[in-house]
Scaffold this active site. Structure first.
Site, mmCIF file in Angstrom:
data_model
loop_
_atom_site.group_PDB
_atom_site.id
_atom_site.type_symbol
_atom_site.label_atom_id
_atom_site.label_comp_id
_atom_site.label_asym_id
_atom_site.label_seq_id
_atom_site.Cartn_x
_atom_site.Cartn_y
_atom_site.Cartn_z
ATOM 1 C CB SER A 135 70.990 -16.769 -4.663
ATOM 2 O OG SER A 135 69.774 -17.423 -4.888
ATOM 3 C CG ASP A 158 65.291 -12.605 -0.831
ATOM 4 O OD1 ASP A 158 64.551 -13.214 -1.629
ATOM 5 O OD2 ASP A 158 66.441 -12.980 -0.564
ATOM 6 C CG HIS A 194 66.843 -13.257 -4.677
ATOM 7 N ND1 HIS A 194 67.068 -13.849 -3.451
ATOM 8 C CD2 HIS A 194 67.466 -14.038 -5.585
ATOM 9 C CE1 HIS A 194 67.798 -14.933 -3.612
ATOM 10 N NE2 HIS A 194 68.053 -15.082 -4.907
#
Length: 682
Positions: free
Chosen positions: A285, A564, A594
């Site tokens: 991320s 995502d 995610h």
């Protein structure tokens, strides 16, 4: 299109996705966990709102108090999914980034972190380090006779120690040296076995890890479980960086600290149980974004680049630009668009730092009061639930209404906000979601992009009818023959609206079928279109970097999620790298949310997806042909001898004695893969 997307999102009713059907799009194995997270989130949010940012002790929010009282008020949300969904929507719509920072950092508490340590792999080295902000030199990658001066981070708060964590499944030479122990910082009792035993030789490989958390929350402690597993499976030490978090430390503070930590690891490999041969950057991320930007900064300053990057669901475009995968944020329980937008604004430094009023409340008093509320809600809810079976005329709506009214009529709850007049005109919605940005800023027109440069407006996630034929070769990255690329009209129709006609005014205004009106929420989300020039900085949004910067990147392995909201960013970034003949691979895993790395211990699917990340790191360490070293950009433009220089410049000052700077022209970067390929995992 992005403005229209945000306006529709701000007013669309989303509570139905967060009640009974929360997480329906993901694998069934993790749905109970997502339901538990949702119950905890809304209970925590209710107490956070009651006490105006919670308890304050020692200048910070005491998570134990809010978390403890939240436990006693979670009963009504477990009984009533509809109430849970509406409260979840309220929280995600309007609570500020400080709430999310507090909630996500619950995993940093001693109780939960100790529990995670017990259930995770046991390692022999788990040291928290505080590296002092001291300037040092590194040899230039293209010519070791020259050196680059690396200075400590100074953005926003000045020089300060950089926090790191060293994890190693085996005790290796140098990891218990006096020099390293002098850098250790105390963090309370640890459950790791730090006993001295037989030393293993230094590893030829090292993982430098940057954690995720939206740039605003978490540390390496939250990511310890899978990092320990990596150290065991790959038999390598892991150095995870605890960079400073936004909004207190916005861009570029985190980038500076991560780059400094990477250079420090290169300089002090003997302390890490590493021979200095191969190094891989890994992150998820926000950490994936930092991996890419650190490699770009290393290439621009002439520092030795990493041998490869493993980025899991990285953020490469830090704006709310409309794209097909962004539509998934309408139903995503872990990364709604409003939350994503708040995190990105905090990292960009555009989130207002307003100090909320707080009050000190006794934790015991909170527990006593909330226990009484819980018993009342459980009694009334259970009574109505039983009567619903005995009385067929009593509908489930009345049961839900009875419990919900009991909760909303509490003296400790805020009064319900009056529903705004939702006029469906474009100007009405814009005035409540977009006019604040226009009133506070009057940005100058951006200069036209030069050759090799891109701006946010240049990024298009849709194919026009004219492009569908001539862009087919480059668009084949992730499109299988059985699923041809959609046209622009097909992509827009996926939102549930008809594409605008050329004569319609204003553009992109939705046209719904006759007699249909979408369900609107009672509270508009406080969102604005991010127009700050900082988001177009290549070191913040790598997708917008010029081709010359992308050519300096090492082999990149992206592991993305099919569900995502940032999937399209990864696809476009992989396509850009392939267009400049950079080695890149893209693996898309199905049915997982995610942040699946942090859920790797929950199910077989998440473990398999986490193993894909391990395999990508192993591929980087086992590659036979190393990426060519790119010369420093200053050295590429000169053929003259450089005299010895004693001065230093921040970030990377070249100095040394170069007797022959007229090197051969830089050759093109060799591509180690003909095309980025799609692989389906998990």
């Amino acid at each position: 299109l992005s403005e229209q997307f945000i306006r529709e999102y701000a007013s669309m009713h989303k509570g139905c996705f967060y009640g009974r059907c929360l997480g329906f799009q993901f694998t069934p194995a993790i749905r109970p966990f997502l339901q538990t997270i949702a119950i905890g989130l809304v209970s925590f949010g209710e107490n956070y709102r009651k006490h105006q940012s919670g308890l304050v002790e020692g200048g910070g929010i005491a998570q134990y108090g809010v978390a403890a009282s939240s436990f006693f008020t979670s009963g009504k949300y477990a009984i009533d999914p509809e109430l849970r969904g509406s409260e979840f929507e309220r929280i995600t719509q309007n609570l500020d980034v400080r709430f999310w920072k507090t909630f996500w950092n619950i995993t940093e508490t001693e109780v939960l972190s100790s529990l995670a340590s017990i259930t995770s792999t046991t390692v022999k080295v788990n040291r928290a380090l505080a590296v002092p902000p001291v300037t040092f030199d590194l040899p230039l990658a293209s010519d070791p006779r020259l050196s680059v001066t690396v200075t400590p981070p100074v953005a926003h708060s000045g020089p300060a120690p950089v926090m790191m964590r060293l994890l190693s499944y085996e005790l290796r030479d140098g990891q218990d040296s006096e020099e390293l122990l002098s850098l250790c910082r105390s963090e309370g009792p640890s459950l790791s076995l730090g006993f001295k035993g037989r030393h293993s030789p230094p590893s030829s490989c090292l993982i430098v890890h940057f954690h995720g958390g939206g740039f605003v929350a978490q540390t390496s402690k939250s990511h310890e479980p899978y990092l320990k597993s990596w150290s065991q499976c790959l038999s390598v030490p892991v150095l995870s960086v605890d960079y400073s978090l936004a909004p207190e430390a916005p861009f570029p503070r985190a980038l500076e600290e991560c780059f400094f930590a990477y250079c420090w690891a290169l300089r002090h490999c003997h302390l890490l149980g590493w021979t200095g041969e191969r190094v891989c950057l890994a992150g998820d991320s926000a950490g994936g974004n930092l991996c890419i930007t650190v490699a770009m900064r290393a290439a621009s300053l002439g520092v030795r680049p990493p041998d490869g990057i493993m980025a899991a669901y990285p953020a490469t475009l830090l704006t709310a630009t409309a794209s097909p995968s962004r539509l998934l944020s309408l139903i995503d329980p872990l990364l709604p668009l409003s939350v994503l937008s708040k995190c990105l604004s905090a990292y960009a430094g555009t989130e207002p730092l307003s100090e909320a009023l707080v009050q000190k409340v006794s934790t015991l008093a909170m527990v006593r009061r909330d226990t009484a509320l819980l018993l009342r809600d459980l009694t009334q809810g259970a009574s109505n639930w039983i009567h619903s079976f005995l009385d067929p005329s009593r509908t489930t709506d009345s049961v839900r209404k009875s419990v919900s009214e009991a909760a909303l009529s509490s003296l400790h709850c805020d009064p319900p906000a009056p529903p705004p007049s939702l006029v469906r005109g474009r100007d009405s919605l814009k005035s409540q979601t977009c006019q604040e940005l226009g009133a506070l800023r009057n940005p100058a027109p951006a200069p036209a992009p030069t050759e090799g440069q891109r701006s946010c407006e240049d990024v298009s996630f849709f194919l026009t009818e004219d492009d569908s034929s001539d862009r087919a070769p480059s668009g084949g990255l992730l499109v299988s023959p059985s699923h041809p690329p959609p046209s622009f009209h097909t992509a827009v129709n996926a939102t549930g609206t008809h594409p605008p006609s050329p004569s319609s005014s204003p553009p992109f205004f939705p046209e719904f079928p006759e007699g249909f009106e979408p369900l609107r929420t009672e509270q508009l989300a406080e969102m604005t279109v991010q127009t700050s020039p900082i988001v177009r900085n290549p070191y913040m949004s790598p997708l917008l970097a010029p081709d010359s910067m992308l050519r300096g990147l090492p082999p990149l392995h992206i592991v993305a999620c099919a569900l995502d909201p940032m999937l399209d960013d990864s696809v476009m970034f992989a396509k850009r790298l392939r267009a400049v003949d950079q080695p890149v691979s893209l693996c898309v895993v199905e049915d997982l949310p995610h942040g699946f790395l942090s859920l790797s211990q929950l199910s077989r699917e998440t473990r398999e997806a986490a193993n894909i990340c391990v395999d990508r790191i192993r591929d980087i360490f086992n590659q036979k042909v190393l990426p060519p070293i790119r010369k420093h950009r200053k050295l590429e433009r000169t053929q003259a001898n450089l005299p010895d220089s004693g001065g230093g410049a921040q970030g990377g000052d070249i100095r040394g004695d170069r007797t022959n700077s007229g090197a051969e022209p830089e050759e093109g970067v060799e591509s180690h893969s003909n095309a980025a390929s799609r692989e389906i995992g998990a």
